[in-house]
Design an enzyme around this catalytic site. Structure first.
Site, PDB file in Angstrom:
ATOM      1  N   GLY A   1      30.292 -21.085 -16.046  1.00 39.23           N
ATOM      2  CA  GLY A   1      31.393 -21.443 -16.943  1.00 39.23           C
ATOM      3  C   GLY A   1      31.317 -20.563 -18.184  1.00 39.23           C
ATOM      4  O   GLY A   1      31.774 -20.952 -19.267  1.00 39.23           O
ATOM      5  N   ALA A   2      30.761 -19.355 -17.999  1.00 39.38           N
ATOM      6  CA  ALA A   2      30.405 -18.487 -19.128  1.00 39.38           C
ATOM      7  C   ALA A   2      31.593 -17.998 -19.949  1.00 39.38           C
ATOM      8  O   ALA A   2      31.405 -17.572 -21.092  1.00 39.38           O
ATOM      9  CB  ALA A   2      29.609 -17.290 -18.615  1.00 39.38           C
TER      10      ALA A   2
ATOM     11  N   HIS B   1      41.270 -35.431 -27.674  1.00 39.33           N
ATOM     12  CA  HIS B   1      40.815 -34.083 -27.341  1.00 39.33           C
ATOM     13  C   HIS B   1      42.009 -33.139 -27.201  1.00 39.33           C
ATOM     14  O   HIS B   1      43.145 -33.582 -27.047  1.00 39.33           O
ATOM     15  CB  HIS B   1      40.004 -34.077 -26.036  1.00 39.33           C
ATOM     16  CG  HIS B   1      38.599 -34.556 -26.206  1.00 39.33           C
ATOM     17  ND1 HIS B   1      38.256 -35.894 -26.142  1.00 39.33           N
ATOM     18  CD2 HIS B   1      37.447 -33.876 -26.461  1.00 39.33           C
ATOM     19  CE1 HIS B   1      36.952 -36.019 -26.340  1.00 39.33           C
ATOM     20  NE2 HIS B   1      36.426 -34.815 -26.541  1.00 39.33           N
TER      21      HIS B   1
ATOM     22  N   GLY C   1      33.668 -37.985 -21.272  1.00 35.84           N
ATOM     23  CA  GLY C   1      32.332 -38.466 -20.908  1.00 35.84           C
ATOM     24  C   GLY C   1      31.686 -39.218 -22.059  1.00 35.84           C
ATOM     25  O   GLY C   1      30.951 -40.193 -21.852  1.00 35.84           O
TER      26      GLY C   1
ATOM     27  N   THR D   1      28.700 -30.461 -18.254  1.00 33.18           N
ATOM     28  CA  THR D   1      29.960 -30.772 -17.564  1.00 33.18           C
ATOM     29  C   THR D   1      30.169 -32.281 -17.482  1.00 33.18           C
ATOM     30  O   THR D   1      29.246 -33.014 -17.132  1.00 33.18           O
ATOM     31  CB  THR D   1      29.922 -30.171 -16.136  1.00 33.18           C
ATOM     32  OG1 THR D   1      29.650 -28.777 -16.255  1.00 33.18           O
ATOM     33  CG2 THR D   1      31.234 -30.400 -15.404  1.00 33.18           C
TER      34      THR D   1
ATOM     35  N   LYS E   1      41.918 -30.186 -21.953  1.00 37.63           N
ATOM     36  CA  LYS E   1      40.792 -30.925 -21.354  1.00 37.63           C
ATOM     37  C   LYS E   1      41.185 -31.473 -19.985  1.00 37.63           C
ATOM     38  O   LYS E   1      42.240 -32.070 -19.828  1.00 37.63           O
ATOM     39  CB  LYS E   1      40.333 -32.055 -22.286  1.00 37.63           C
ATOM     40  CG  LYS E   1      39.103 -32.787 -21.759  1.00 37.63           C
ATOM     41  CD  LYS E   1      38.425 -33.604 -22.834  1.00 37.63           C
ATOM     42  CE  LYS E   1      37.287 -34.451 -22.269  1.00 37.63           C
ATOM     43  NZ  LYS E   1      36.206 -33.667 -21.650  1.00 37.63           N
TER      44      LYS E   1
HETATM   45  N1  LIG Z   1      28.225 -31.705 -23.289  1.00 38.88           N
HETATM   46  C1  LIG Z   1      28.994 -31.315 -24.315  1.00 38.88           C
HETATM   47  O1  LIG Z   1      28.588 -31.335 -25.490  1.00 38.88           O
HETATM   48  C2  LIG Z   1      30.392 -30.832 -24.032  1.00 38.88           C
HETATM   49  C3  LIG Z   1      31.230 -30.376 -25.065  1.00 38.88           C
HETATM   50  C4  LIG Z   1      32.481 -29.867 -24.742  1.00 38.88           C
HETATM   51  C5  LIG Z   1      32.888 -29.832 -23.404  1.00 38.88           C
HETATM   52  N2  LIG Z   1      32.084 -30.328 -22.440  1.00 38.88           N
HETATM   53  C6  LIG Z   1      32.424 -30.293 -21.008  1.00 38.88           C
HETATM   54  O2  LIG Z   1      32.022 -29.010 -20.518  1.00 38.88           O
HETATM   55  C7  LIG Z   1      32.930 -28.587 -19.487  1.00 38.88           C
HETATM   56  C8  LIG Z   1      33.568 -27.255 -19.898  1.00 38.88           C
HETATM   57  O3  LIG Z   1      34.349 -27.474 -21.059  1.00 38.88           O
HETATM   58  P1  LIG Z   1      35.226 -26.308 -21.712  1.00 38.88           P
HETATM   59  O4  LIG Z   1      35.967 -26.927 -22.828  1.00 38.88           O
HETATM   60  O5  LIG Z   1      34.358 -25.132 -21.968  1.00 38.88           O
HETATM   61  O6  LIG Z   1      36.233 -26.024 -20.497  1.00 38.88           O
HETATM   62  P2  LIG Z   1      36.878 -24.631 -20.055  1.00 38.88           P
HETATM   63  O7  LIG Z   1      37.223 -23.835 -21.259  1.00 38.88           O
HETATM   64  O8  LIG Z   1      37.929 -24.983 -19.057  1.00 38.88           O
HETATM   65  O9  LIG Z   1      35.669 -23.911 -19.305  1.00 38.88           O
HETATM   66  C9  LIG Z   1      35.279 -24.159 -17.993  1.00 38.88           C
HETATM   67  C10 LIG Z   1      34.971 -22.820 -17.368  1.00 38.88           C
HETATM   68  O10 LIG Z   1      34.425 -22.990 -16.056  1.00 38.88           O
HETATM   69  C11 LIG Z   1      34.922 -21.921 -15.273  1.00 38.88           C
HETATM   70  N3  LIG Z   1      34.756 -22.145 -13.841  1.00 38.88           N
HETATM   71  C12 LIG Z   1      35.601 -22.766 -12.971  1.00 38.88           C
HETATM   72  N4  LIG Z   1      35.076 -22.730 -11.739  1.00 38.88           N
HETATM   73  C13 LIG Z   1      33.903 -22.071 -11.832  1.00 38.88           C
HETATM   74  C14 LIG Z   1      32.907 -21.700 -10.895  1.00 38.88           C
HETATM   75  N5  LIG Z   1      33.011 -21.979  -9.575  1.00 38.88           N
HETATM   76  N6  LIG Z   1      31.805 -21.019 -11.317  1.00 38.88           N
HETATM   77  C15 LIG Z   1      31.667 -20.709 -12.622  1.00 38.88           C
HETATM   78  N7  LIG Z   1      32.594 -21.019 -13.578  1.00 38.88           N
HETATM   79  C16 LIG Z   1      33.690 -21.701 -13.158  1.00 38.88           C
HETATM   80  C17 LIG Z   1      36.369 -21.822 -15.707  1.00 38.88           C
HETATM   81  O11 LIG Z   1      36.918 -20.583 -15.320  1.00 38.88           O
HETATM   82  P3  LIG Z   1      38.532 -20.471 -15.042  1.00 38.88           P
HETATM   83  O12 LIG Z   1      39.178 -20.790 -16.372  1.00 38.88           O
HETATM   84  O13 LIG Z   1      38.691 -19.078 -14.597  1.00 38.88           O
HETATM   85  O14 LIG Z   1      38.825 -21.503 -13.982  1.00 38.88           O
HETATM   86  C18 LIG Z   1      36.227 -21.942 -17.229  1.00 38.88           C
HETATM   87  O15 LIG Z   1      35.974 -20.686 -17.820  1.00 38.88           O
HETATM   88  C19 LIG Z   1      33.926 -29.753 -19.332  1.00 38.88           C
HETATM   89  O16 LIG Z   1      33.475 -30.615 -18.326  1.00 38.88           O
HETATM   90  C20 LIG Z   1      33.884 -30.433 -20.696  1.00 38.88           C
HETATM   91  O17 LIG Z   1      34.284 -31.776 -20.641  1.00 38.88           O
HETATM   92  C21 LIG Z   1      30.848 -30.813 -22.726  1.00 38.88           C
END
Ligand SMILES: NC(=O)c1ccc[n+]([C@@H]2O[C@H](COP(=O)([O-])OP(=O)(O)OC[C@H]3O[C@@H](n4cnc5c(N)ncnc54)[C@H](OP(=O)(O)O)[C@@H]3O)[C@@H](O)[C@H]2O)c1
Length: 259
Positions: free
Chosen positions: A8-9, A151, A161, A94, A155
């Site tokens: 998810g880089a 949010h 979560g 995630t 999202k």
């Molecule tokens: N724990 C915490 O503190 C915290 C804080 C914020 C968010 N989160 C959670 O973290 C997750 C990501 O949040 P975000 O806001 O960064 O979302 P985001 O911007 O949508 O990032 C998710 C990334 O994962 C990529 N991805 C999709 N399929 C993949 C695969 N097979 N292999 C590798 N990468 C893949 C996506 O690429 P594409 O766009 O190309 O599909 C996107 O770049 C969510 O579940 C969110 O709820 C957690």
């Protein structure tokens, strides 16, 4: 040197985690896994780190000490199963992963004697907020609880979560285990329940409010994240903490922070 790879880089959180890993002493980004369809495969994510698609995960994990997954609930369980089979400790941010998938993963962690941190929210403030919810729920016997989270409009999962975690903390203390998600129509009088409401709008990083309401008064406890860096910094803390462990257990962020 802790070798870190991030799935998810190129996401909102993942890109920040990659930058912070690169900036740490004693930590190095060795892998960046991105989706196959997002147009980032083959691009340089950080100096010397070329993004690979999902099919490159195994080879990246071969040189990884801690794997970070910040993708989505559909993708993460598959990634985590591979990391577990390869004996790599994980930090999982995630959200929305099913209980069944989490249970299967916990079993793999135990079987392979790994250590893992799973947290829907890496920020210090939210983890203290969780503790505060526990204290308030214990003290405010019979008060009705409603949880509201806000949010950004991108999202993917709802409720957050963090909202679910707050509900679970309060439920454990109060023995109220019925969750009602939003309300519409002729819902009748409120029952013995915890109400949970998700708002999606604009670019809000993340807000959670828990209302404890009695008949003559109420307390509202609110946490507002100002920047995703609050999450990314917590993720770095979790990477350092989990790196030195091999205990077959899944840990919470509260354990990492010693709260
Ligand atoms: N724990 C915490 O503190 C915290 C804080 C914020 C968010 N989160 C959670 O973290 C997750 C990501 O949040 P975000 O806001 O960064 O979302 P985001 O911007 O949508 O990032 C998710 C990334 O994962 C990529 N991805 C999709 N399929 C993949 C695969 N097979 N292999 C590798 N990468 C893949 C996506 O690429 P594409 O766009 O190309 O599909 C996107 O770049 C969510 O579940 C969110 O709820 C957690």
């Amino acid at each position: 040197m802790i070798r870190v790879s991030v799935a998810g880089a190129t996401g909102k959180l993942g890109s920040m985690v990659c930058s912070l890993v690169q900036a740490q002493d004693g930590m190095r980004l060795v892998g960046a896994i991105v989706s196959s369809g997002g147009g980032h495969v083959g691009k340089e994510i950080a100096p010397g780190v070329i993004a690979v698609g999902p099919e490159g995960l195994k080879s990246v994990l071969g040189e990884t000490d801690v794997f970070v997954d910040v993708t989505n609930a559909a993708v993460a369980p598959g990634n985590l199963a591979i990391a577990a089979q390869m004996g790599v400790n994980c930090v999982v941010g995630t959200t929305g992963i099913s209980d069944e998938a989490l249970k299967d993963f916990s079993e793999m962690v135990r079987h392979h004697n790994l250590s893992v941190v799973i947290s829907p929210n890496f920020s210090v403030g939210v983890n203290v907020f969780g503790k505060a919810c526990e204290v308030l729920a214990k003290s405010l016997d019979g008060y009705e609880v409603e949880i509201i989270e806000v949010h950004h409009d991108k999202k993917k999962d709802a409720p957050s979560g963090t909202a679910m975690k707050a509900a679970d903390i309060i439920s454990k203390v109060t023995n109220v285990d019925k969750y009602v998600y939003g309300r519409q129509g002729a819902v009748g009088a409120r029952g013995k329940e915890i109400g949970i409401h998700a708002i999606r709008a604009g670019d809000v990083v993340g807000e959670h409010t828990v209302i404890f309401a009695g008949n003559r008064e109420r307390i509202e406890l609110t946490h507002r994240a100002h920047s995703r860096e609050a999450f990314a910094e917590g993720c770095i803390t979790a990477i350092r903490w989990v790196h030195v462990r091999k205990d077959g257990r899944v840990h919470t962020m509260a354990e990492v922070l010693g709260i």
